[in-house]
Design a protein around this motif. Structure first.
Motif, PDB file in Angstrom:
ATOM      1  N   CYS A 120       0.848  -1.196   0.000  1.00  0.00           N
ATOM      2  CA  CYS A 120       0.000   0.000   0.000  1.00  0.00           C
ATOM      3  C   CYS A 120       0.889   1.253   0.000  1.00  0.00           C
ATOM      4  O   CYS A 120       1.888   1.317   0.715  1.00  0.00           O
ATOM      5  N   GLU A 121       0.514   2.235  -0.789  1.00  0.00           N
ATOM      6  CA  GLU A 121       1.366   3.405  -0.979  1.00  0.00           C
ATOM      7  C   GLU A 121       1.411   4.308   0.252  1.00  0.00           C
ATOM      8  O   GLU A 121       2.444   4.903   0.566  1.00  0.00           O
ATOM      9  N   GLU A 122       0.282   4.447   0.920  1.00  0.00           N
ATOM     10  CA  GLU A 122       0.230   5.304   2.101  1.00  0.00           C
ATOM     11  C   GLU A 122      -0.687   4.669   3.141  1.00  0.00           C
ATOM     12  O   GLU A 122      -1.785   4.219   2.811  1.00  0.00           O
ATOM     13  N   VAL A 123      -0.233   4.634   4.375  1.00  0.00           N
ATOM     14  CA  VAL A 123      -1.012   4.057   5.466  1.00  0.00           C
ATOM     15  C   VAL A 123      -1.046   5.061   6.618  1.00  0.00           C
ATOM     16  O   VAL A 123      -0.001   5.544   7.064  1.00  0.00           O
ATOM     17  N   ILE A 124      -2.247   5.370   7.081  1.00  0.00           N
ATOM     18  CA  ILE A 124      -2.444   6.334   8.161  1.00  0.00           C
ATOM     19  C   ILE A 124      -3.190   5.651   9.307  1.00  0.00           C
ATOM     20  O   ILE A 124      -4.191   4.967   9.079  1.00  0.00           O
ATOM     21  N   ILE A 125      -2.696   5.833  10.526  1.00  0.00           N
ATOM     22  CA  ILE A 125      -3.404   5.354  11.717  1.00  0.00           C
ATOM     23  C   ILE A 125      -4.175   6.521  12.304  1.00  0.00           C
ATOM     24  O   ILE A 125      -3.589   7.552  12.661  1.00  0.00           O
ATOM     25  N   LEU A 126      -5.496   6.380  12.360  1.00  0.00           N
ATOM     26  CA  LEU A 126      -6.377   7.412  12.892  1.00  0.00           C
ATOM     27  C   LEU A 126      -6.796   6.998  14.302  1.00  0.00           C
ATOM     28  O   LEU A 126      -7.401   5.944  14.503  1.00  0.00           O
TER      29      LEU A 126
END
Length: 451
Positions: A284-290
């Protein structure tokens, strides 16, 4: 005081391209040096904090003296190598050395000892008695209960619904944290003791709980909590919304397709970290933890977010999803979020997150992975409704014996407590085994071990 030994790890640039184990363990020299840091406290707060009550000072002293063969956590059998990798380390949080310095690396020492000697190798299977016990579920609670019962001579069969044993150890924890050959080594040791591990055998239509009660002298239910909770916001059922449990299960069973290009993981616990770090490894190109609280309140294992951050994962704190947005085809394309502030402590003791009106913003993404909690799925198991359940959907048990509303049927692990740690599930497995042995009037070898 000597500095805490640092375990060698794979470099982030190398580890994000595979599921190879990240932490590489201590050398014998490191293990001895780290064990010598122990203060051998008379009060033994580490033992009190350990869910299964391991004799940590004796274990650490054996390593410090180079007696690796005597460094055995008896109460962690049969999952010592597993615990040495995935335990939440409450013993280290209680270590008195941590008041002014870094605590002793007890977990890393446990892993070292387990890897240096396979705990159950060479242990002869005990003679089989006539009593038969069925275990439903092959996670940590079920496996430890099976081990304790088999050591007492019971004939034990463990029924696993999927094609692999281990429960969340195999289906929920990624291989970079718990290599599958390590888990299989522990499972093979149990097989050598004479425990029957039966896969692809869900309890339901073909093999009901009623049939198990008729064919066995006791039953222990340890089915875990494998149903991920939904976000509870508009649009949370759109394609592209995948709960963390389902996502990790699919990957661990061999589906290595990236879930999306830009992925948002919601949550701050271990499952959230596992999902985010797995997504990176899938390309995956970008992974964000919210996460709705601050970084300081994250309940994940210490150091997990640091490792995730080193692998290029971004953290977005004090924010929560409010709505999942979709494109013309109905697939999610973004998540509308709202900023949060921390209020008064809630029942968990952490500050309660409160939404800030008018602070909404949109985060573009083609996949969102909620990792906010899990529930047990008891529908097939409890077809007649004879098992009493709580308002949280967990099984009700006697708090002392762990016996359910059905005589001779016991339960433990996440199906009773809700999502907890591996160590806590193991402790419930041991308690259940003790209750079953008492019911069957069989001497409990565990009591002799801890006397």
């Amino acid at each position: 005081m000597a500095a805490r030994e640092k375990m060698a790890t794979l470099e982030p640039s190398e580890r994000v391209h595979s599921f190879a184990e990240v932490n590489l363990g201590f050398s014998p020299e490191q293990a001895k040096a780290e064990a010598m840091r122990c203060l051998t406290c008379a009060s033994e707060p580490c033992v009190d904090a350990c869910p299964v009550g391991n004799d940590i000072p004796r274990f650490v002293t054996a390593i410090a003296e180079g007696r690796f063969e005597d460094a055995v956590f008896t109460n962690s059998v049969p999952l010592t190598a597993v615990c040495g990798r995935v335990c939440y380390r409450p013993c280290e949080a209680a270590c008195l050395l941590g008041a002014n310095d870094e605590p002793v690396a007890i977990n890393a020492l446990e892993r070292f000892a387990a890897d240096a000697r396979v705990t159950l190798n060479g242990v002869p299977p005990p003679p089989a008695r006539k009593e038969r016990v069925a275990i439903v579920g092959s996670g940590p609670a079920g496996l430890v209960c099976a081990y304790e019962l088999r050591r007492a001579g019971c004939r034990v069969a463990v029924f696993e619904a999927t094609g692999v044993c281990g429960g969340m150890l195999a289906l929920g924890i990624p291989a970079y944290r718990l290599p599958r050959d390590v888990l299989e080594r522990e499972l093979n040791a149990l097989r050598r003791l004479g425990i029957h591990l039966v896969v692809n055998q869900p309890i339901g239509s073909s093999l009901s709980l009623d049939l198990l009660r008729k064919g066995f002298d006791a039953v222990f239910i340890a089915v875990g909590a494998h149903s991920g909770r939904r976000l509870g916001v508009p649009g949370d059922d759109a394609p592209g919304v995948i709960d963390a449990v389902a996502f990790l299960r699919a990957v661990n069973l061999g589906d290595l397709r990236p879930p999306g290009r830009r992925v948002v993981v919601v949550g701050g616990g271990d499952s959230a970290m596992d999902a985010a770090r797995t997504a990176v490894r899938l390309g995956c190109e970008e992974v964000i933890i919210l996460y709705r609280r601050s970084r300081a309140e994250m309940p994940c294992n210490p150091g997990e977010f640091d490792e995730a951050e080193a692998e290029g994962i971004k953290g977005m704190f004090l924010a929560a999803p409010a709505r999942v947005l979709t494109d013309e085809s109905g697939h999610m394309c973004a998540v509308e979020c709202i900023r949060m502030r921390l209020g008064e402590p809630d029942k968990s003791g952490r500050p309660r997150p409160e939404p800030l009106p008018g602070s909404e913003f949109v985060l573009e993404a083609d996949c969102i992975i909620p990792a906010i909690s899990q529930d047990p799925d008891l529908a097939a198991l409890n077809q007649t409704g004879a098992l009493k359940t709580s308002r949280w959907g967990t099984l009700e048990v006697d708090p002392e014996t762990l016996e359910t509303s059905l005589p001779g049927v016991f339960a433990g692990g996440d199906a009773v407590s809700g999502p907890r740690t591996v160590g806590e599930a193991m402790a419930m497995g041991r308690r259940a085994a003790a209750s079953i042995l008492k019911r069957l009037d069989i001497e409990n070898p565990a009591e002799a071990r801890t006397a």
